[in-house]
Design an enzyme around this catalytic site. Structure first.
Site, PDB file in Angstrom:
ATOM      1  N   LYS A 114       0.799  -1.230   0.000  1.00 53.31           N
ATOM      2  CA  LYS A 114       0.000   0.000   0.000  1.00 53.31           C
ATOM      3  C   LYS A 114       0.836   1.288   0.000  1.00 53.31           C
ATOM      4  O   LYS A 114       0.404   2.294  -0.543  1.00 53.31           O
ATOM      5  CB  LYS A 114      -0.949   0.024   1.202  1.00 53.31           C
ATOM      6  CG  LYS A 114      -2.089  -0.977   1.070  1.00 53.31           C
ATOM      7  CD  LYS A 114      -3.102  -0.806   2.190  1.00 53.31           C
ATOM      8  CE  LYS A 114      -4.172  -1.873   2.083  1.00 53.31           C
ATOM      9  NZ  LYS A 114      -5.258  -1.693   3.029  1.00 53.31           N
ATOM     10  N   ASP A 163     -10.077   2.978   2.216  1.00 50.02           N
ATOM     11  CA  ASP A 163     -10.265   2.222   3.466  1.00 50.02           C
ATOM     12  C   ASP A 163     -10.981   3.049   4.545  1.00 50.02           C
ATOM     13  O   ASP A 163     -11.935   2.578   5.162  1.00 50.02           O
ATOM     14  CB  ASP A 163      -8.909   1.754   4.020  1.00 50.02           C
ATOM     15  CG  ASP A 163      -8.320   0.612   3.204  1.00 50.02           C
ATOM     16  OD1 ASP A 163      -9.085  -0.178   2.632  1.00 50.02           O
ATOM     17  OD2 ASP A 163      -7.086   0.523   3.152  1.00 50.02           O
TER      18      ASP A 163
END
Ligand code: ATR
Length: 273
Positions: free
Chosen positions: A66, A103
């Site tokens: 990420k 997220d």
């Protein structure tokens, strides 16, 4: 031409993302496919080049890529930039790659879908890793004004609080003592995820009866934290909602439509039982 999407990570075989996105494609009559690709840390550069060459329209990025992925992207959405982490890549019309982080917003969508908007409540996030950080920024962006963060390593909570520009950083002991102040308590540590530990990050003795308790972990659906909070009368928000909504927001970035999240929650719940 048929569109295709992917999720890259290590490990990747247990990801529910392929099932989720392929189900949405099917149900919405979209001619596309979504595949899991196992990419080791040292192969990320080549993997991105391959995805581009082979014409992927976009992909999700999971652990451990990420942060690393950012150097290979042409553009970053402001939220992803603030967080220094990307979970969704979009190949734009001109072929350039733009990174998003869905997220934190996924968590807020899931919370509000489950229990409504409670922006006046004081929020406690337990955990100051990538997940806690994303949730803190998103809550602030969505108008939750009082967000505090507790962490085993307090300095990590402090640095997020500093970036947020409001709130208090707490030790786990302090959070335990002050727990009754909070209307929303979020378990955002990795406790029990990879370590096999089954404990709670803090004791829930002080939890308000009418509190909302949310977890980021969705397998198991009912974590030790949620089981304990439920026993004490709190409203429960499982981590499954965050997973489904981070995917739904990614889907919207790729295809312009928000898919059906409630039906998907039911289907995944069946699989996780
Ligand atoms: P993620 O990206 O999923 O948030 P991470 O960045 O590795 O994962 O962060 C893990 C979080 O869980 C951290 O807040 C970590 O606390 P520290 O910053 O003190 O390491 C927390 N955590 C992990 N194991 C824990 C444990 N046994 N007790 C309390 N907190 C724990």
């Amino acid at each position: 031409m048929k569109k295709w999407f992917a999720v890259i990570g290590d490990p990747i075989e247990h990801s529910k993302s392929p099932f989720m996105h392929n189900t949405w494609f099917q149900e919405m009559g979209i001619d596309a496919a979504y595949i899991p690709i196992h990419v080791k840390r040292e192969n990320l550069r080549e993997a991105v080049a391959a995805l581009k060459l082979l014409g992927a329209s976009g992909w999700n990025v999971t652990i451990p890529h990420k942060e690393e992925i950012i150097q290979y992207l042409d553009e970053l959405d402001p939220m992803a930039e603030k967080m220094g982490a990307v979970n969704t890549v979009v190949r734009q019309e001109d072929g350039t790659l733009k990174g998003y982080n869905t997220d934190g917003a996924g968590f807020v969508h899931a919370l509000e879908e489950a229990v409504g908007k409670h922006k006046e409540n004081k929020v406690l996030i337990i955990g100051a890793g990538g997940a806690g950080r994303g949730i803190a920024f998103a809550l602030k962006e969505y108008g939750y004004k009082q967000v505090d963060i507790a962490n085993r390593t307090v300095s990590k909570a402090e640095s997020i609080i500093q970036e947020l520009g409001s709130g208090t950083a707490l030790s786990l002991e302090e959070a335990e003592k002050q727990l009754s102040q909070y209307g929303i308590v979020i378990q955002a540590t990795s406790l029990g995820l990879s370590t096999g530990e089954s404990g709670l990050p803090i004791s829930l003795d002080g939890l308000q009866k009418e509190a909302i308790a949310a977890d980021i972990v969705y397998n198991p659906l009912m974590t030790p934290f949620l089981l304990e909070a439920e026993k004490r009368g709190a409203k429960i928000v499982t981590g499954l909602g965050m997973f489904v909504h981070q995917g739904a927001i990614a889907f919207k970035h790729w295809l312009g439509q928000y898919p059906d999240t409630e039906e998907m929650m039911k289907r995944l719940m069946e699989q996780l039982k």
